[in-house]
Write an enzyme that holds these catalytic residues in place. Structure first.
Site, mmCIF file in Angstrom:
data_model
loop_
_atom_site.group_PDB
_atom_site.id
_atom_site.type_symbol
_atom_site.label_atom_id
_atom_site.label_comp_id
_atom_site.label_asym_id
_atom_site.label_seq_id
_atom_site.Cartn_x
_atom_site.Cartn_y
_atom_site.Cartn_z
ATOM 1 N N ASP A 89 3.624 9.544 -0.642
ATOM 2 C CA ASP A 89 2.443 8.777 -0.259
ATOM 3 C C ASP A 89 2.193 7.703 -1.317
ATOM 4 O O ASP A 89 2.302 7.996 -2.519
ATOM 5 C CB ASP A 89 1.212 9.708 -0.183
ATOM 6 C CG ASP A 89 0.239 9.329 0.917
ATOM 7 O OD1 ASP A 89 0.154 8.133 1.244
ATOM 8 O OD2 ASP A 89 -0.442 10.232 1.442
ATOM 9 N N HIS A 140 0.821 -1.224 0.000
ATOM 10 C CA HIS A 140 0.000 0.000 0.000
ATOM 11 C C HIS A 140 0.849 1.266 0.000
ATOM 12 O O HIS A 140 0.360 2.347 -0.300
ATOM 13 C CB HIS A 140 -0.936 -0.005 1.211
ATOM 14 C CG HIS A 140 -2.023 -1.019 1.077
ATOM 15 N ND1 HIS A 140 -3.297 -0.703 0.700
ATOM 16 C CD2 HIS A 140 -2.003 -2.364 1.218
ATOM 17 C CE1 HIS A 140 -4.029 -1.807 0.636
ATOM 18 N NE2 HIS A 140 -3.263 -2.829 0.950
HETATM 19 C C1 GDG Z 1 -2.110 3.917 3.372
HETATM 20 C C2 GDG Z 1 -1.045 4.552 2.453
HETATM 21 C C3 GDG Z 1 -2.702 4.531 0.584
HETATM 22 C C4 GDG Z 1 -8.823 10.149 7.630
HETATM 23 N N1 GDG Z 1 -9.268 10.946 8.611
HETATM 24 C C5 GDG Z 1 -10.475 10.470 8.956
HETATM 25 C C6 GDG Z 1 -10.770 9.362 8.166
HETATM 26 N N2 GDG Z 1 -9.723 9.187 7.367
HETATM 27 C C7 GDG Z 1 -9.642 8.138 6.337
HETATM 28 C C8 GDG Z 1 -9.733 8.782 4.975
HETATM 29 C C9 GDG Z 1 -9.002 7.753 4.101
HETATM 30 C C10 GDG Z 1 -8.018 7.097 5.068
HETATM 31 O O1 GDG Z 1 -8.405 7.466 6.389
HETATM 32 C C11 GDG Z 1 -6.602 7.615 4.864
HETATM 33 O O2 GDG Z 1 -6.093 7.042 3.697
HETATM 34 P P1 GDG Z 1 -4.820 7.654 2.945
HETATM 35 O O3 GDG Z 1 -4.705 6.945 1.649
HETATM 36 O O4 GDG Z 1 -5.012 9.109 2.789
HETATM 37 O O5 GDG Z 1 -3.579 7.409 3.889
HETATM 38 P P2 GDG Z 1 -2.955 6.212 4.828
HETATM 39 O O6 GDG Z 1 -3.743 6.041 6.065
HETATM 40 O O7 GDG Z 1 -1.539 6.614 5.036
HETATM 41 O O8 GDG Z 1 -3.041 4.844 3.967
HETATM 42 C C12 GDG Z 1 -1.713 5.390 1.391
HETATM 43 C C13 GDG Z 1 -3.637 3.769 1.513
HETATM 44 O O9 GDG Z 1 -2.904 3.044 2.512
HETATM 45 C C14 GDG Z 1 -4.506 2.763 0.726
HETATM 46 O O10 GDG Z 1 -3.736 1.868 -0.029
HETATM 47 O O11 GDG Z 1 -3.475 5.392 -0.235
HETATM 48 O O12 GDG Z 1 -0.746 5.916 0.510
HETATM 49 O O13 GDG Z 1 -0.152 5.356 3.234
HETATM 50 O O14 GDG Z 1 -9.877 6.782 3.622
HETATM 51 O O15 GDG Z 1 -11.085 8.956 4.687
HETATM 52 N N3 GDG Z 1 -11.910 8.680 8.253
HETATM 53 C C15 GDG Z 1 -12.820 9.088 9.188
HETATM 54 N N4 GDG Z 1 -12.583 10.151 10.012
HETATM 55 C C16 GDG Z 1 -11.437 10.865 9.932
HETATM 56 O O16 GDG Z 1 -11.245 11.817 10.700
HETATM 57 N N5 GDG Z 1 -13.990 8.444 9.300
#
Ligand code: GDG
Length: 469
Positions: free
Chosen positions: A368, A160
């Site tokens: 990222d 990921h």
């Molecule tokens: C890893 C990789 C890759 C965030 N704040 C809240 C909340 N979130 C949710 C978002 C989103 C998820 O968390 C974060 O996903 P990201 O992709 O931005 O980042 P990572 O957590 O680092 O994820 C990344 C991912 O895996 C998938 O393969 O894209 O590069 O690092 O879905 O919505 N959700 C809620 N409240 C919040 O305050 N409910």
């Protein structure tokens, strides 16, 4: 253990996809879980993972139509395998070493032991010829370990996070073991083509296996290394955006943040890879320049607490909170602050209301794998307004190239991009947003799951063509 757990489909991930809510188990929200759930339910699949600290049942248990198989970790394994090797060696190294990675042999030994436990747990529940899907950087030795134990199964691995260039990966004292571990899979999936290419270069450099195009010959097997960019459950976000209660809440947020001000929004785990501190310094620069003022601009920064026992995360939190205090102290007035800082996890309805209220979304990680927040914001703009400011160093930038792309290290460049985004004419916003929305609708997380599992289902003979020639 329930009888049906000799399954044809096994997912292996660091965490189980369930969490306790009071006395009840509930399925954790999130794209990966919802993408894999239909296949798991259809095939009566099994998910192998750590239940987290707390009271988990000792053996396998059913929930939501699939079986959960808990893998326990001791307190020292949480320190060494999880917070140590996974989150203080691999995580920074794979994110361009934006914090210096730390290597300790004790951490590595724990990583090997825990990976072995996950591999054995997966093998014990996989039926003859099963498909096993291994997720992410915590478990890179698992494919090779399963292959040793169970040559009959098909193994897919998906990373990921980014896969780093050769020069960085070469720092890892156990680099050859990791590459060989991944090559135990039939399909090794990355977020981007660049990640897959980096991996192929390392195979050539640190192993004797023959690599050609996207295939590697390992003994009589062929391993495919390819990009499978992950996405979101777009329809779910579109449904949430149409909910009258959420629409009303987004109007409230606009009003509370100050009518007539451009609302900038950041939503990130409180992680040093996300570039939150440099983003704040860019806002400070913008306000200092006088091009924007607190009367026309406000930032809502949602920072979800993360890995709070790792030193670098404690330091980042202090740095971010100090900057928020500085900016509010420097530019704020009674009743009006330039930065609203919410250090908490918002309910999904509240998150969507914030996406709908924001004029400008700031997604500025230093590196990222993909970044789902960028895609979620786009999915939550049904009227095609809003501007996405997006770091070039995210996987999402490959697809969302109509965003305002920025170098997240460049304070002046970002300040200029923030100003440009805040004053972008409606018709240009609309042209860009339309194009990005069609990308996010065309390829959802369900397409990702179909492609990844589909690649594993390709007949073995086909994948051998080319590399055995
Ligand atoms: C890893 C990789 C890759 C965030 N704040 C809240 C909340 N979130 C949710 C978002 C989103 C998820 O968390 C974060 O996903 P990201 O992709 O931005 O980042 P990572 O957590 O680092 O994820 C990344 C991912 O895996 C998938 O393969 O894209 O590069 O690092 O879905 O919505 N959700 C809620 N409240 C919040 O305050 N409910």
């Amino acid at each position: 253990m329930p009888e049906q757990t000799a399954s044809e489909l096994v997912v292996v991930a660091n965490r189980l996809p369930v969490q306790r809510n009071g006395g009840q188990w509930e399925t954790s929200p999130g794209g990966l879980v919802s993408a894999l759930l239909p296949i798991l339910q259809r095939e009566r699949g099994v998910w192998v993972g750590w239940p987290g600290s707390g009271d988990a049942p000792e053996g396998a248990f059913e929930h939501d139509g699939f079986t959960n198989v808990p893998v326990e970790l001791s307190a020292s394994e949480i320190d060494d395998y999880y917070e140590g090797f996974s989150n203080s060696s691999l995580w920074p190294l794979y994110h361009d070493a934006c914090q210096p990675p730390r290597f300790h042999r004790r951490w590595w030994h724990s990583y090997v032991a825990v990976n072995k436990r996950f591999a054995e747990a997966a093998c014990s529940v996989a039926s003859e010829g099963a498909r096993i899907l291994v997720q992410d950087y915590h478990l890179q030795l698992v494919p090779g370990m399963i292959r040793e134990l169970r040559p009959d199964v098909r193994i897919g691995f998906f990373l990921h996070i980014p896969f780093p260039p050769t020069e960085l990966f070469s720092q890892l004292p156990w680099r050859r073991q990791i590459v060989e571990g991944l090559l135990g899979a039939d399909v090794v999936g990355f977020q981007t083509r660049r990640g897959a290419q980096n991996f192929m270069r390392l195979v050539t450099r640190f192993t004797d296996h023959r690599a050609q195009g996207s295939r590697v010959k390992v003994g009589t097997r062929a391993v495919q290394a390819r990009a499978f960019p992950i996405s979101i459950d777009t329809a779910r976000f579109e449904r949430l955006c149409a909910d009258p209660a959420i629409i009303a809440r987004s109007r409230d947020i606009r009003r509370e943040a100050g009518e007539g001000r451009s609302i900038f929004l950041g939503v990130d785990r409180l992680d040093y890879t996300k570039g939150i501190d440099i983003r704040l310094r860019s806002l400070q620069e913008l306000l200092s320049s006088g091009k924007r003022t607190i009367h026309d601009t406000v930032l809502i920064q949602v920072s979800v607490p993360s890995r709070e026992f790792v030193t670098e995360y404690v330091e980042l939190r202090s740095r971010v909170e100090e900057l928020v205090g500085q900016i509010n102290g420097q530019f704020g007035e009674v009743g009006s602050a330039p930065v609203h800082y919410l250090r908490r996890n918002l309910p999904i309805e509240e998150l969507v209301a914030h996406y709908m209220a924001a004029d400008v979304m700031l997604v500025t990680p230093l590196r990222d794998g993909m970044n789902l927040v960028a895609k979620e914001y786009v999915a939550c703009r049904p009227d095609n307004t809003g501007v996405l400011v997006l770091s070039e160093f995210t996987g999402a930038a490959n697809e969302l190239d109509r965003a305002v792309l920025v170098n997240p290290h460049d304070i002046d460049g970002m300040a200029a991009a923030f100003a440009e985004a805040a004053s972008m004419p409606r018709d240009e916003q609309s042209r860009r947003m339309r194009s990005m929305r069609s990308r996010v609708r065309r390829r959802t997380v369900y397409d990702w799951a179909d492609e990844f599992v589909g690649a594993l289902d390709e007949p073995r003979q086909k994948t051998l063509t080319g590399v055995l020639a």
